[in-house]
Design an enzyme around this catalytic site. Structure first.
Site, short mmCIF file in Angstrom:
data_model
loop_
_atom_site.label_atom_id
_atom_site.label_comp_id
_atom_site.label_asym_id
_atom_site.label_seq_id
_atom_site.Cartn_x
_atom_site.Cartn_y
_atom_site.Cartn_z
N LYS A 171 -34.33 -9.49 4.05
CA LYS A 171 -34.66 -8.63 2.90
C LYS A 171 -33.84 -7.34 2.93
O LYS A 171 -33.28 -6.91 1.91
CB LYS A 171 -36.16 -8.31 2.92
N CYS A 225 -35.71 0.93 -3.83
CA CYS A 225 -35.28 -0.20 -2.98
C CYS A 225 -33.88 0.04 -2.42
O CYS A 225 -33.73 0.33 -1.24
CB CYS A 225 -35.32 -1.49 -3.78
N1 LIG Z 1 -41.47 -3.65 -7.30
C1 LIG Z 1 -40.61 -4.57 -6.97
O1 LIG Z 1 -40.08 -5.22 -7.82
C2 LIG Z 1 -40.29 -4.85 -5.53
C3 LIG Z 1 -39.27 -5.76 -5.24
C4 LIG Z 1 -38.98 -6.02 -3.93
C5 LIG Z 1 -39.69 -5.37 -2.93
N2 LIG Z 1 -40.66 -4.48 -3.22
C6 LIG Z 1 -41.39 -3.83 -2.13
O2 LIG Z 1 -42.78 -4.11 -2.27
C7 LIG Z 1 -43.55 -2.98 -1.82
C8 LIG Z 1 -44.46 -2.50 -2.92
O3 LIG Z 1 -43.66 -2.06 -4.02
P1 LIG Z 1 -44.30 -1.77 -5.45
O4 LIG Z 1 -43.16 -1.42 -6.34
O5 LIG Z 1 -45.21 -2.88 -5.84
O6 LIG Z 1 -45.14 -0.46 -5.12
P2 LIG Z 1 -46.13 0.37 -6.05
O7 LIG Z 1 -45.72 1.80 -5.92
O8 LIG Z 1 -46.23 -0.21 -7.40
O9 LIG Z 1 -47.54 0.22 -5.28
C9 LIG Z 1 -48.21 -1.01 -5.13
C10 LIG Z 1 -49.71 -0.79 -5.02
O10 LIG Z 1 -50.05 -0.26 -3.74
C11 LIG Z 1 -51.18 0.56 -3.90
N3 LIG Z 1 -51.34 1.39 -2.71
C12 LIG Z 1 -50.67 2.52 -2.38
N4 LIG Z 1 -51.08 2.96 -1.17
C13 LIG Z 1 -52.04 2.12 -0.74
C14 LIG Z 1 -52.88 2.04 0.42
N5 LIG Z 1 -52.79 2.96 1.38
N6 LIG Z 1 -53.76 1.02 0.52
C15 LIG Z 1 -53.85 0.09 -0.46
N7 LIG Z 1 -53.11 0.11 -1.58
C16 LIG Z 1 -52.21 1.11 -1.72
C17 LIG Z 1 -50.86 1.29 -5.17
O11 LIG Z 1 -52.03 1.83 -5.76
C18 LIG Z 1 -50.28 0.19 -6.04
O12 LIG Z 1 -51.26 -0.48 -6.77
C19 LIG Z 1 -42.53 -1.94 -1.35
O13 LIG Z 1 -42.32 -2.12 0.04
C20 LIG Z 1 -41.28 -2.33 -2.13
O14 LIG Z 1 -40.11 -1.90 -1.47
C21 LIG Z 1 -40.97 -4.23 -4.52
#
Ligand SMILES: NC(=O)c1ccc[n+]([C@@H]2O[C@H](COP(=O)([O-])OP(=O)(O)OC[C@H]3O[C@@H](n4cnc5c(N)ncnc54)[C@H](O)[C@@H]3O)[C@@H](O)[C@H]2O)c1
Length: 378
Positions: A171, A225
């Site tokens: 990743k 990212c």
């Molecule tokens: N968004 C994407 O398309 C994408 C793609 C690849 C990887 N990622 C990875 O996935 C992960 C999440 O990304 P995202 O964009 O979904 O994040 P985001 O900022 O949308 O958050 C996801 C959720 O986590 C919740 N959250 C925050 N702190 C928390 C805690 N302490 N306990 C429980 N829930 C909590 C938030 O309320 C939110 O609903 C990251 O590591 C990111 O790098 C995301």
């Protein structure tokens, strides 16, 4: 998600159906379940290291409800070794349960752990969730197969069972690859400018070579990212990551270079009227996390330049800036800086830019003029 207020196309309807059908329940604390997915933010902390506090908080919340045989899947992007540390944290919280060892066997009735990194592109998430291939990184024997059961229910792409460290590295490699290649394009843009050559035309010509595929230069790299994850790869092995660190430095320097170009353009006017097109970190999203355009605007504001901003996606602008409609703001400007090539800007009448000093690192105005067959004035 790509930021506050963002609406993934198709998600609202899907969510409404799942809620109405009773297949989705939402609550504020974890409940007992066969599978627990952790997909929380992993931003950059001080010292360019991953801030894993949300992952740790999620693990602490899950620990009390874990039962023998359950599977915990980490989807967040994390430094190599995090899945093992997650297992140790859960094991410390639940000494009554058995946990697997990396590369070793899984004790009977143990809790399974896996890292299944997310790869979806915001805006196409629902399609890619189903059709992308996924690496499924198990901690101990049997963990990947256990986690794959869940994904097999909705993934049509290939599921690739591997060790958790492999999944973590893969990743990070994907995003570092993007960063390094964008850095090359940005460096080439700087070199081309130095030699008085049009960088975009040079790249288009070089890409006619069957084994060359240079990416597009821009105003830098943003988002949560590509601008962040390369540090997760370098953080514990700085000496082994000179290229990744150099790429980060190259991309981080681009906003300062663009700000200097804008400043130089404004210096031609006694009281420059400056319009900046775009504030988001990339085209067609409203996410401003780590946005290079935002860094440029903040720098210019701090230097006392008045800035008018046009961004159809971003409603909040930094203090001191003014938000206006694009056509109106371009007409009133002396200097126009295209910071984000949003699709909406591509359909602006190229004649609007006539007589303006245009700073256009992404080549949007030049392209629009070419398409409209309008002679170039910039
Ligand atoms: N968004 C994407 O398309 C994408 C793609 C690849 C990887 N990622 C990875 O996935 C992960 C999440 O990304 P995202 O964009 O979904 O994040 P985001 O900022 O949308 O958050 C996801 C959720 O986590 C919740 N959250 C925050 N702190 C928390 C805690 N302490 N306990 C429980 N829930 C909590 C938030 O309320 C939110 O609903 C990251 O590591 C990111 O790098 C995301």
């Amino acid at each position: 998600s790509p930021g506050p207020g963002y609406r993934e196309p198709g998600l609202d309807a899907l969510l409404a159906r799942a809620l109405a059908g009773g297949r989705l329940r939402v609550q504020s604390a974890p409940a007992p379940a066969a599978f627990h997915l952790i997909a929380v933010p992993t931003p950059l902390a001080e010292g360019r290291r991953a801030d894993l506090s949300a992952v740790e908080a999620a693990a602490d919340a899950i620990a009390p409800v874990l039962r023998p045989g359950d599977t915990v899947i980490l989807e967040s992007t994390v430094p190599v070794g995090t899945t093992e540390r997650l297992a140790m944290r859960l094991a410390a919280a639940r000494p009554d349960l058995a946990f697997p060892l990396r590369g070793g066997g899984s004790p009977p009735a143990c809790v399974h752990l896996a890292h299944v990194p997310e790869r979806v592109l915001p805006g196409r998430a629902l399609h890619e969730l189903v059709h992308n291939d996924r690496v499924v990184g198990g901690l101990g024997a049997g963990c990947a197969a256990q986690a794959a059961q869940l994904y097999r229910a909705f993934v049509r792409g290939a599921l690739m069972p591997v060790d958790c460290r492999m999944a973590e590295l893969v990743k990070l490699a994907e995003n570092a690859f993007r960063d390094v290649n964008i850095a090359f394009a940005n460096e080439l843009a700087a070199l081309s400018a130095r030699f008085g050559v049009d960088a975009r035309a040079a790249i288009a010509l070089a890409n006619r070579h069957p084994r060359v595929d240079i990416l597009s230069p821009g105003v830098g790299v943003g988002g949560h990212c590509v601008a962040v994850d390369p540090w997760f790869l370098a953080q514990d092995a700085q000496d082994a990551a000179p290229l990744i660190r150099a790429a980060r430095a190259v991309n981080d320097a681009v906003p300062w270079r663009v700000a200097a170009q804008i400043r130089a353009a404004c210096a031609r006017f006694a009281a420059p009227r400056l319009t900046c097109l775009g504030l988001a970190y990339k085209p067609d999203v409203e996410d401003v996390r780590e946005s290079p355009a935002m860094a440029i605007v903040r720098t210019l504001l701090a230097e006392g330049l008045p800035v008018v901003i046009c961004d159809p996606f971003v409603s909040e602008v930094p203090e001191g800036a003014v938000r206006r409609d694009a056509a109106e703001a371009i007409t009133a400007a002396d200097v126009v800086a295209v910071l984000v090539p949003h699709t909406a800007f591509r359909t602006l009448d190229p004649l609007l830019f006539a007589g303006k000093v245009v700073v256009d690192p992404s080549g949007l105005v030049r392209q629009a003029a070419r398409q409209a067959d309008t002679p170039l004035f910039v």
